[in-house]
Enzyme design. Structure first.
Site, PDB file in Angstrom:
ATOM      1  N   THR A  83      50.419  36.199  52.506  1.00  0.00           N
ATOM      2  CA  THR A  83      50.393  37.307  53.465  1.00  0.00           C
ATOM      3  C   THR A  83      48.991  37.360  54.069  1.00  0.00           C
ATOM      4  OG1 THR A  83      49.899  38.780  51.610  1.00  0.00           O
ATOM      5  CG2 THR A  83      52.182  38.728  52.378  1.00  0.00           C
ATOM      6  N   GLU A 146      50.965  39.758  41.042  1.00  0.00           N
ATOM      7  CA  GLU A 146      50.298  38.671  40.325  1.00  0.00           C
ATOM      8  C   GLU A 146      48.791  38.910  40.389  1.00  0.00           C
ATOM      9  OE1 GLU A 146      51.530  35.939  38.675  1.00  0.00           O
ATOM     10  OE2 GLU A 146      49.392  35.860  38.228  1.00  0.00           O
ATOM     11  N   PHE A 147      48.114  38.711  39.270  1.00  0.00           N
ATOM     12  CA  PHE A 147      46.672  38.995  39.240  1.00  0.00           C
ATOM     13  C   PHE A 147      45.843  37.750  38.959  1.00  0.00           C
ATOM     14  CE2 PHE A 147      49.087  42.716  37.821  1.00  0.00           C
ATOM     15  CZ  PHE A 147      48.736  43.622  38.807  1.00  0.00           C
ATOM     16  N   PHE A 252      31.760  41.203  37.209  1.00  0.00           N
ATOM     17  CA  PHE A 252      31.878  41.495  38.643  1.00  0.00           C
ATOM     18  C   PHE A 252      30.720  42.325  39.167  1.00  0.00           C
ATOM     19  CE2 PHE A 252      35.536  39.954  41.115  1.00  0.00           C
ATOM     20  CZ  PHE A 252      35.969  39.018  40.192  1.00  0.00           C
ATOM     21  N   LEU A 253      29.578  42.216  38.497  1.00  0.00           N
ATOM     22  CA  LEU A 253      28.350  42.852  39.003  1.00  0.00           C
ATOM     23  C   LEU A 253      27.324  41.770  39.332  1.00  0.00           C
ATOM     24  CD1 LEU A 253      27.648  46.081  36.896  1.00  0.00           C
ATOM     25  CD2 LEU A 253      28.546  45.908  39.225  1.00  0.00           C
ATOM     26  N   ALA A 255      25.272  40.107  41.868  1.00  0.00           N
ATOM     27  CA  ALA A 255      24.841  40.308  43.251  1.00  0.00           C
ATOM     28  C   ALA A 255      24.587  38.951  43.904  1.00  0.00           C
ATOM     29  CB  ALA A 255      23.561  41.135  43.268  1.00  0.00           C
ATOM     30  N   CYS A 263      41.926  36.401  49.259  1.00  0.00           N
ATOM     31  CA  CYS A 263      42.517  37.635  48.712  1.00  0.00           C
ATOM     32  C   CYS A 263      41.680  38.887  48.994  1.00  0.00           C
ATOM     33  CB  CYS A 263      42.737  37.482  47.224  1.00  0.00           C
ATOM     34  SG  CYS A 263      43.804  36.091  46.839  1.00  0.00           S
TER      35      CYS A 263
HETATM   36  C1  UGA Z   1      41.039  37.772  43.200  1.00  0.00           C
HETATM   37  C2  UGA Z   1      41.240  38.681  41.976  1.00  0.00           C
HETATM   38  O1  UGA Z   1      40.121  38.553  41.104  1.00  0.00           O
HETATM   39  C3  UGA Z   1      42.519  38.296  41.232  1.00  0.00           C
HETATM   40  O2  UGA Z   1      42.736  39.183  40.149  1.00  0.00           O
HETATM   41  C4  UGA Z   1      43.693  38.380  42.203  1.00  0.00           C
HETATM   42  O3  UGA Z   1      44.915  38.001  41.598  1.00  0.00           O
HETATM   43  C5  UGA Z   1      43.426  37.453  43.376  1.00  0.00           C
HETATM   44  O4  UGA Z   1      42.207  37.839  44.038  1.00  0.00           O
HETATM   45  C6  UGA Z   1      44.579  37.578  44.327  1.00  0.00           C
HETATM   46  O5  UGA Z   1      44.730  38.628  44.963  1.00  0.00           O
HETATM   47  O6  UGA Z   1      45.418  36.658  44.398  1.00  0.00           O
HETATM   48  P1  UGA Z   1      40.118  35.268  43.533  1.00  0.00           P
HETATM   49  O7  UGA Z   1      40.289  35.494  45.001  1.00  0.00           O
HETATM   50  O8  UGA Z   1      40.613  33.999  42.923  1.00  0.00           O
HETATM   51  O9  UGA Z   1      40.862  36.443  42.708  1.00  0.00           O
HETATM   52  O10 UGA Z   1      38.573  35.349  43.233  1.00  0.00           O
HETATM   53  P2  UGA Z   1      37.569  36.297  42.421  1.00  0.00           P
HETATM   54  O11 UGA Z   1      37.232  35.655  41.135  1.00  0.00           O
HETATM   55  O12 UGA Z   1      38.060  37.692  42.392  1.00  0.00           O
HETATM   56  O13 UGA Z   1      36.272  36.197  43.352  1.00  0.00           O
HETATM   57  C7  UGA Z   1      36.315  36.709  44.687  1.00  0.00           C
HETATM   58  C8  UGA Z   1      34.998  36.569  45.367  1.00  0.00           C
HETATM   59  O14 UGA Z   1      34.046  37.505  44.813  1.00  0.00           O
HETATM   60  C9  UGA Z   1      34.322  35.207  45.261  1.00  0.00           C
HETATM   61  O15 UGA Z   1      33.824  34.860  46.543  1.00  0.00           O
HETATM   62  C10 UGA Z   1      33.189  35.418  44.273  1.00  0.00           C
HETATM   63  O16 UGA Z   1      32.120  34.553  44.507  1.00  0.00           O
HETATM   64  C11 UGA Z   1      32.824  36.865  44.557  1.00  0.00           C
HETATM   65  N1  UGA Z   1      32.168  37.550  43.418  1.00  0.00           N
HETATM   66  C12 UGA Z   1      32.834  37.722  42.241  1.00  0.00           C
HETATM   67  C13 UGA Z   1      30.884  38.050  43.560  1.00  0.00           C
HETATM   68  O17 UGA Z   1      30.262  37.915  44.635  1.00  0.00           O
HETATM   69  N2  UGA Z   1      30.302  38.687  42.505  1.00  0.00           N
HETATM   70  C14 UGA Z   1      30.932  38.864  41.337  1.00  0.00           C
HETATM   71  O18 UGA Z   1      30.347  39.480  40.421  1.00  0.00           O
HETATM   72  C15 UGA Z   1      32.227  38.376  41.190  1.00  0.00           C
END
Ligand code: UGA
Length: 436
Positions: A83, A146-147, A252-253, A255, A263
């Protein structure tokens, strides 16, 4: 079971479901992708996936096809299509979900269960349930968000943190749908995976609420990084310190350059658009700020590059390490790294990008950038090196090795992934977002 849509979500779901004993047909309109999957070759980089795929194919329980007729005779039908964000708008593009359910509905048999997994605007499940009922009055629909995270997709599918079932409004249909899903997920349920059963709307909202919270956490720490930059404080130490509070948590903190991918960015925008349609736009006004903070980090990175190059990047050679939106993925959708690389190039620098897995995708979408296979090649003769995706191989780079090839020892760490002391001691100018 049927799995319609064989992207990062569907292909992994199909292979994992077959690996735990179900009979699975994966269906997608993309012929080459289906051929690749059927041949046991992953069409994208996802650690561990190819092995699960090959093992599942070998059991004979998993097949892939472009023919929706293969859904006939199955009892549970997952909808896993994408989507994406609509061009020029915040709202989600529902074309693929509508097409998938439209094509699937005529193939349903009495008592079948359609299970939505795609991330959709709240209200979609009720609308799709009506389409399903039109074709097969005794078929049911459930919403089962889905997560999974890219990079951990297999692990997250086989051992999820929690399961959420959005069940039909009538108690009898809800009980039957729940029993069918319990059978699908018998293994994680037997391992005490928490299960939350809800109505459709709540299940749809759980998904976008979760992604909005994660985006908020990242933008919160990046907002703190902006304040740290204004005061000379250190956002990494700040995150460590507040993260010790269990109510806040350190995950997830991190920076840095902020969030990208297929997503988080589009989900918060689609959520705002949907809230607007529902008259609840004020409730999500803060997500606009979350989005702005996130985009500002990319601009700040380009400004910092200019600053360390003495006020201009015109004619400078810049190496960008990382193209994927995060490590352990070849996904470049809304990649902060590539966005910064492209902006540097547009503003007059000569940019060479490298990435362990995402170069094929990057070359296709950004043919105007230069590409190199390794960090050392990309950094050769560079005036400035940027680490924009924190792959392990970039974290462990040796400042001495890199110093032998660059023209200028300037390092910008866009992910706070390197040890500042180590790089500075080796004679590098080291700068990062949110750190002195
Ligand atoms: C995210 C969610 O974490 C999943 O739970 C969800 O299922 C998925 O989207 C989805 O909707 O399908 P994803 O997109 O694989 O998963 O990636 P993340 O690990 O969430 O990272 C997202 C972005 O945030 C990345 O660009 C990463 O570099 C950034 N990030 C993450 C930060 O800048 N700082 C952090 O502390 C963590």
């Amino acid at each position: 079971m049927t799995v319609v849509g064989c992207g990062y979500l569907g292909a992994v779901h199909a292979a994992c479901m077959a690996s735990v004993g179900h009979q699975v047909v994966g269906i997608d309109v993309d012929g080459p992708k289906i051929e690749s999957l059927q041949a046991g070759k992953a069409p994208f980089f996802e650690p561990g996936f190819e092995q699960v795929l090959q093992e599942a194919l070998a059991t004979g329980r998993l097949t892939f096809t472009t023919d929706m007729a293969s859904a006939s005779g199955n009892t549970v039908h997952f909808v896993c299509v994408g989507t994406p964000q609509r061009a020029g708008e915040n709202a989600a593009d529902m074309t693929y979900v509508n097409a998938a359910v439209g094509a699937l509905a005529p193939k349903l048999s009495p008592g079948d269960l359609v299970v939505g997994k795609s991330t959709v605007p709240v209200g979609t499940a009720a609308r799709l349930a009506a389409i399903v009922a039109e074709h097969e009055p005794t078929a049911m629909l459930a919403w089962n968000p889905e997560f999974l995270r890219e990079g951990f997709a297999v692990e997250d599918t086989l051992t999820p943190d929690r399961l959420v079932y959005g069940l039909p409004p009538t108690p009898a249909a809800a009980a039957t749908a729940k029993a069918m899903l319990d059978e699908v997920y018998a293994i994680p349920l037997s391992q005490d995976t928490p299960l939350v059963t809800t109505d459709y709307a709540t299940a749809e909202l759980v998904k976008v609420a979760a992604n909005s919270f994660l985006a908020t956490k990242i933008s919160f720490i990046n907002a703190m990084a902006e304040v740290c930059e204004a005061t000379g404080a250190d956002v990494v130490q700040l995150a460590d310190a507040i993260g010790h509070d269990a109510r806040i948590g350190r995950r997830f903190l991190n920076a840095g350059l902020g969030f990208g991918g297929g997503c988080l960015p589009k989900d918060i925008r689609a959520f705002m658009a949907r809230a607007g349609e529902l008259g609840a736009d004020q409730a999500l006004a803060f997500l606009r700020e979350i989005d702005s903070i996130n985009i500002r980090r990319r601009v700040r990175m380009v400004d910092l590059a200019r600053e360390v190059c003495g006020g201009s990047i015109v004619g400078r050679r810049i190496a960008v390490l990382g193209a994927a939106f995060k490590p352990n993925s070849d996904d470049i959708r809304d990649s902060p790294a590539l966005d910064v690389a492209a902006q540097l190039q547009v503003q007059g620098a000569t940019v060479t990008v490298t990435d362990p897995e995402a170069l094929t995708n990057a070359r296709r979408v950004w043919p105007g950038l230069n590409y190199a296979d390794t960090a050392l090649e990309a950094a050769t003769d560079a005036d400035l090196v940027l680490v924009l995706t924190e792959w392990d191989q970039y974290r462990s780079l040796d400042p001495g090795d890199l110093a032998t090839v660059v023209a200028g020892k300037r390092m910008l760490d866009g992910r706070n992934a390197l040890d500042p002391v180590r790089w500075r001691n080796a004679g590098w100018t080291y700068r990062a977002l949110g750190r002195p």
